[in-house]
Design a protein around this motif. Structure first.
Motif, PDB file in Angstrom:
ATOM      1  N   LEU A  30     -36.372 111.504 -37.193  1.00  0.00           N
ATOM      2  CA  LEU A  30     -36.661 112.938 -37.150  1.00  0.00           C
ATOM      3  C   LEU A  30     -36.459 113.496 -35.742  1.00  0.00           C
ATOM      4  O   LEU A  30     -35.837 114.549 -35.561  1.00  0.00           O
ATOM      5  CB  LEU A  30     -38.085 113.203 -37.622  1.00  0.00           C
ATOM      6  CG  LEU A  30     -38.554 114.660 -37.620  1.00  0.00           C
ATOM      7  CD1 LEU A  30     -37.701 115.501 -38.559  1.00  0.00           C
ATOM      8  CD2 LEU A  30     -40.024 114.751 -38.016  1.00  0.00           C
ATOM      9  N   MET A  31     -36.977 112.804 -34.745  1.00  0.00           N
ATOM     10  CA  MET A  31     -36.836 113.279 -33.366  1.00  0.00           C
ATOM     11  C   MET A  31     -35.377 113.292 -32.934  1.00  0.00           C
ATOM     12  O   MET A  31     -34.925 114.221 -32.263  1.00  0.00           O
ATOM     13  CB  MET A  31     -37.684 112.413 -32.434  1.00  0.00           C
ATOM     14  CG  MET A  31     -39.177 112.657 -32.560  1.00  0.00           C
ATOM     15  SD  MET A  31     -40.180 111.745 -31.345  1.00  0.00           S
ATOM     16  CE  MET A  31     -40.102 110.063 -32.000  1.00  0.00           C
ATOM     17  N   GLU A  32     -34.632 112.263 -33.342  1.00  0.00           N
ATOM     18  CA  GLU A  32     -33.208 112.220 -32.992  1.00  0.00           C
ATOM     19  C   GLU A  32     -32.454 113.370 -33.661  1.00  0.00           C
ATOM     20  O   GLU A  32     -31.576 113.985 -33.041  1.00  0.00           O
ATOM     21  CB  GLU A  32     -32.618 110.882 -33.409  1.00  0.00           C
ATOM     22  CG  GLU A  32     -33.091 109.716 -32.542  1.00  0.00           C
ATOM     23  CD  GLU A  32     -32.655 108.361 -33.084  1.00  0.00           C
ATOM     24  OE1 GLU A  32     -32.747 107.364 -32.341  1.00  0.00           O
ATOM     25  OE2 GLU A  32     -32.232 108.306 -34.275  1.00  0.00           O
ATOM     26  N   SER A  33     -32.816 113.684 -34.915  1.00  0.00           N
ATOM     27  CA  SER A  33     -32.130 114.764 -35.623  1.00  0.00           C
ATOM     28  C   SER A  33     -32.446 116.129 -35.023  1.00  0.00           C
ATOM     29  O   SER A  33     -31.665 117.072 -35.172  1.00  0.00           O
ATOM     30  CB  SER A  33     -32.511 114.747 -37.105  1.00  0.00           C
ATOM     31  OG  SER A  33     -33.858 115.151 -37.291  1.00  0.00           O
ATOM     32  N   GLN A  34     -33.592 116.230 -34.319  1.00  0.00           N
ATOM     33  CA  GLN A  34     -33.967 117.489 -33.675  1.00  0.00           C
ATOM     34  C   GLN A  34     -33.360 117.628 -32.279  1.00  0.00           C
ATOM     35  O   GLN A  34     -33.601 118.619 -31.599  1.00  0.00           O
ATOM     36  CB  GLN A  34     -35.491 117.589 -33.600  1.00  0.00           C
ATOM     37  CG  GLN A  34     -36.149 117.751 -34.968  1.00  0.00           C
ATOM     38  CD  GLN A  34     -37.665 117.711 -34.900  1.00  0.00           C
ATOM     39  OE1 GLN A  34     -38.244 117.187 -33.940  1.00  0.00           O
ATOM     40  NE2 GLN A  34     -38.308 118.260 -35.915  1.00  0.00           N
ATOM     41  N   ASP A  42     -33.906 114.142 -26.297  1.00  0.00           N
ATOM     42  CA  ASP A  42     -33.155 113.181 -25.504  1.00  0.00           C
ATOM     43  C   ASP A  42     -33.716 111.767 -25.695  1.00  0.00           C
ATOM     44  O   ASP A  42     -34.863 111.581 -26.127  1.00  0.00           O
ATOM     45  CB  ASP A  42     -33.195 113.562 -24.026  1.00  0.00           C
ATOM     46  CG  ASP A  42     -34.609 113.567 -23.468  1.00  0.00           C
ATOM     47  OD1 ASP A  42     -35.070 112.519 -23.025  1.00  0.00           O
ATOM     48  OD2 ASP A  42     -35.249 114.640 -23.515  1.00  0.00           O
ATOM     49  N   ASP A  43     -32.913 110.776 -25.367  1.00  0.00           N
ATOM     50  CA  ASP A  43     -33.267 109.377 -25.621  1.00  0.00           C
ATOM     51  C   ASP A  43     -34.571 108.976 -24.939  1.00  0.00           C
ATOM     52  O   ASP A  43     -35.383 108.244 -25.514  1.00  0.00           O
ATOM     53  CB  ASP A  43     -32.138 108.456 -25.149  1.00  0.00           C
ATOM     54  CG  ASP A  43     -30.886 108.590 -26.004  1.00  0.00           C
ATOM     55  OD1 ASP A  43     -30.981 109.168 -27.097  1.00  0.00           O
ATOM     56  OD2 ASP A  43     -29.820 108.108 -25.562  1.00  0.00           O
ATOM     57  N   ALA A  44     -34.778 109.432 -23.706  1.00  0.00           N
ATOM     58  CA  ALA A  44     -35.988 109.042 -22.965  1.00  0.00           C
ATOM     59  C   ALA A  44     -37.245 109.554 -23.653  1.00  0.00           C
ATOM     60  O   ALA A  44     -38.259 108.841 -23.745  1.00  0.00           O
ATOM     61  CB  ALA A  44     -35.915 109.576 -21.535  1.00  0.00           C
ATOM     62  N   THR A  45     -37.198 110.796 -24.157  1.00  0.00           N
ATOM     63  CA  THR A  45     -38.349 111.362 -24.861  1.00  0.00           C
ATOM     64  C   THR A  45     -38.613 110.623 -26.164  1.00  0.00           C
ATOM     65  O   THR A  45     -39.758 110.305 -26.502  1.00  0.00           O
ATOM     66  CB  THR A  45     -38.121 112.855 -25.147  1.00  0.00           C
ATOM     67  OG1 THR A  45     -37.957 113.557 -23.905  1.00  0.00           O
ATOM     68  CG2 THR A  45     -39.295 113.460 -25.907  1.00  0.00           C
ATOM     69  N   VAL A  46     -37.549 110.335 -26.902  1.00  0.00           N
ATOM     70  CA  VAL A  46     -37.698 109.610 -28.167  1.00  0.00           C
ATOM     71  C   VAL A  46     -38.325 108.245 -27.923  1.00  0.00           C
ATOM     72  O   VAL A  46     -39.260 107.836 -28.624  1.00  0.00           O
ATOM     73  CB  VAL A  46     -36.332 109.459 -28.877  1.00  0.00           C
ATOM     74  CG1 VAL A  46     -36.451 108.517 -30.081  1.00  0.00           C
ATOM     75  CG2 VAL A  46     -35.813 110.820 -29.328  1.00  0.00           C
ATOM     76  N   GLU A  47     -37.835 107.523 -26.912  1.00  0.00           N
ATOM     77  CA  GLU A  47     -38.367 106.190 -26.632  1.00  0.00           C
ATOM     78  C   GLU A  47     -39.825 106.257 -26.205  1.00  0.00           C
ATOM     79  O   GLU A  47     -40.643 105.416 -26.609  1.00  0.00           O
ATOM     80  CB  GLU A  47     -37.537 105.500 -25.542  1.00  0.00           C
ATOM     81  CG  GLU A  47     -36.131 105.127 -25.977  1.00  0.00           C
ATOM     82  CD  GLU A  47     -36.114 104.254 -27.222  1.00  0.00           C
ATOM     83  OE1 GLU A  47     -36.991 103.366 -27.343  1.00  0.00           O
ATOM     84  OE2 GLU A  47     -35.230 104.447 -28.070  1.00  0.00           O
ATOM     85  N   ALA A  48     -40.179 107.257 -25.394  1.00  0.00           N
ATOM     86  CA  ALA A  48     -41.569 107.399 -24.950  1.00  0.00           C
ATOM     87  C   ALA A  48     -42.485 107.675 -26.132  1.00  0.00           C
ATOM     88  O   ALA A  48     -43.565 107.073 -26.258  1.00  0.00           O
ATOM     89  CB  ALA A  48     -41.677 108.525 -23.920  1.00  0.00           C
ATOM     90  N   CYS A  49     -42.073 108.556 -27.020  1.00  0.00           N
ATOM     91  CA  CYS A  49     -42.884 108.879 -28.198  1.00  0.00           C
ATOM     92  C   CYS A  49     -43.035 107.666 -29.111  1.00  0.00           C
ATOM     93  O   CYS A  49     -44.125 107.416 -29.644  1.00  0.00           O
ATOM     94  CB  CYS A  49     -42.257 110.037 -28.959  1.00  0.00           C
ATOM     95  SG  CYS A  49     -42.420 111.641 -28.162  1.00  0.00           S
ATOM     96  N   CYS A  50     -41.964 106.926 -29.280  1.00  0.00           N
ATOM     97  CA  CYS A  50     -42.021 105.753 -30.157  1.00  0.00           C
ATOM     98  C   CYS A  50     -42.932 104.673 -29.578  1.00  0.00           C
ATOM     99  O   CYS A  50     -43.672 104.010 -30.321  1.00  0.00           O
ATOM    100  CB  CYS A  50     -40.621 105.208 -30.402  1.00  0.00           C
ATOM    101  SG  CYS A  50     -39.639 106.240 -31.524  1.00  0.00           S
ATOM    102  N   ARG A  51     -42.911 104.491 -28.257  1.00  0.00           N
ATOM    103  CA  ARG A  51     -43.816 103.510 -27.640  1.00  0.00           C
ATOM    104  C   ARG A  51     -45.275 103.910 -27.871  1.00  0.00           C
ATOM    105  O   ARG A  51     -46.120 103.068 -28.181  1.00  0.00           O
ATOM    106  CB  ARG A  51     -43.539 103.405 -26.136  1.00  0.00           C
ATOM    107  CG  ARG A  51     -42.300 102.592 -25.783  1.00  0.00           C
ATOM    108  CD  ARG A  51     -42.294 102.224 -24.310  1.00  0.00           C
ATOM    109  NE  ARG A  51     -42.292 103.400 -23.447  1.00  0.00           N
ATOM    110  CZ  ARG A  51     -41.199 104.023 -23.029  1.00  0.00           C
ATOM    111  NH1 ARG A  51     -40.007 103.579 -23.399  1.00  0.00           N
ATOM    112  NH2 ARG A  51     -41.279 105.071 -22.234  1.00  0.00           N
ATOM    113  N   LEU A  52     -45.560 105.207 -27.754  1.00  0.00           N
ATOM    114  CA  LEU A  52     -46.924 105.681 -27.954  1.00  0.00           C
ATOM    115  C   LEU A  52     -47.338 105.582 -29.425  1.00  0.00           C
ATOM    116  O   LEU A  52     -48.496 105.267 -29.732  1.00  0.00           O
ATOM    117  CB  LEU A  52     -47.046 107.122 -27.457  1.00  0.00           C
ATOM    118  CG  LEU A  52     -46.966 107.284 -25.936  1.00  0.00           C
ATOM    119  CD1 LEU A  52     -46.726 108.736 -25.553  1.00  0.00           C
ATOM    120  CD2 LEU A  52     -48.245 106.760 -25.287  1.00  0.00           C
ATOM    121  N   LEU A  53     -46.400 105.839 -30.313  1.00  0.00           N
ATOM    122  CA  LEU A  53     -46.698 105.674 -31.737  1.00  0.00           C
ATOM    123  C   LEU A  53     -47.021 104.224 -32.050  1.00  0.00           C
ATOM    124  O   LEU A  53     -47.966 103.932 -32.804  1.00  0.00           O
ATOM    125  CB  LEU A  53     -45.516 106.142 -32.585  1.00  0.00           C
ATOM    126  CG  LEU A  53     -45.510 107.600 -33.045  1.00  0.00           C
ATOM    127  CD1 LEU A  53     -44.203 107.907 -33.763  1.00  0.00           C
ATOM    128  CD2 LEU A  53     -46.692 107.897 -33.958  1.00  0.00           C
TER     129      LEU A  53
END
Length: 336
Positions: free
Chosen positions: A165-169, A172-183
């Protein structure tokens, strides 16, 4: 129609729950095989009606025309008052829905003229998880069909959904990776805390998660959403169970029986590579495992362009004819 259709009701194996459904029986020959259809997440009727489609009606019709008896049923609480709905579903989890599926199986297997030794369960999405849970609990379930079944831990499934979902929106890669680590941190926390203790520990757990966000490239709306995961798990037994449940043991336990696992390559809700990979990893040594990925099909097994949920209701096709044909051929072969 070349089959009879009966409105039926039966008890769940969970006390105090009665389910209503439709049983279709072929007219021309005694059914060689029979199966129960189990819907995916959310309150749905026996046709699994959503986005203007009725996939379980299509599947039941196709299979019964080919000599297979089919029982499909409304989810617990469907069509009831708001008060009754809360009573039936308020604390219910996937494990409770597995008891409902077992009640349906008991009813189907007891029908005159049906061979109990050739009765199985087909589940779609969360229903795929439920089918394996039911089969693990009941050795009499003779086969399992997983249509885009969730076969990885719930936290892992949710992580993949959020990443896509984040990638489709366009994040950027750094934000996606940070969110996924926190999830991942959030889901690991949930697995270590009983649901009954979550409410009391929310301030402590939220503070720890917020501290982990410091210095991370996480926009404020996403920060708030991450914290709401803990709130949702504390408030909803279903959410907590979904995010912390690992179906691996149930899948292994069902592996001595024939298993059919199907997914579409453009499924954005239950990733084909991850979930079919789980089936192969857990049941790979079973000679009765059949796995197939369909190019260009989405979570509903429609031929699609993108696989996005928003596309579902714009597609005229309800279920791919190739999937229907493969389903019927595989199930009919079990009855020979």
């Amino acid at each position: 129609f070349p089959y009879s259709s009966r409105e039926v009701s039966f008890p769940s194996r969970a006390g105090g729950v009665t389910l209503a459904g439709t049983l279709t029986l072929p007219d021309s020959v005694p059914p060689r095989t029979a199966l129960v259809l189990v819907t995916g997440s959310g309150l749905q009727n026996r046709d699994e009606e959503l986005f203007g489609h009725k996939p379980f009606l299509v599947i039941a019709d196709f299979l019964t025309r080919r000599g297979i008896a089919v029982l499909r049923y409304d989810d617990r609480g469907f069509g009831t008052s708001e008060e009754e709905l809360r009573a039936l579903t308020g604390d219910a989890t996937t494990a409770d829905f597995a008891l409902d599926a077992l009640g349906a199986f008991d009813f189907l297997a007891a029908q005159p003229g049906l061979d109990r030794a050739k009765c199985g369960i087909l589940g779609h999405s969360e229903g795929g998880t439920i089918a394996f849970m039911a089969a693990a609990a009941e050795p009499a379930v003779s086969f399992v069909v997983s249509l885009a079944g969730a076969l990885v831990p719930g936290g892992r499934l949710s992580l993949l959904q959020n990443r896509r979902l984040m990638e489709s929106q366009g994040l950027d890669d750094a934000t996606v990776e940070a969110c996924c680590r926190l999830l991942e941190q959030c889901y690991e926390t949930l697995c270590s805390v009983p649901q009954a203790d979550l409410t009391a520990r929310l301030p402590e757990l939220k503070a720890a998660l917020a501290a982990g966000m410091e210095g991370q490239r996480v926009p404020e709306p996403l920060r708030l959403n991450l914290l709401r995961v803990l709130d949702s798990a504390a408030a909803s037994p279903w959410v907590y169970h979904f995010l912390t449940h690992d179906p691996s043991d149930a899948i292994r336990a069902a592996g001595s029986r024939p298993v059919l696992a199907l997914n579409g390559s453009l499924d954005h809700q239950v990733d084909a590579v991850e979930n079919l990979g789980a089936a192969r990893r857990l049941l790979g040594e079973s000679p009765t495992l059949t796995v197939k990925e369909y190019p260009g099909l989405n979570h509903l097994f429609q031929l699609c362009t993108t696989g996005d949920v928003a596309e579902y209701e714009t597609i005229e096709q309800t279920v791919s004819p190739e999937v229907l044909a493969d389903l019927a051929a595989w199930i009919c072969a079990l009855g020979k």
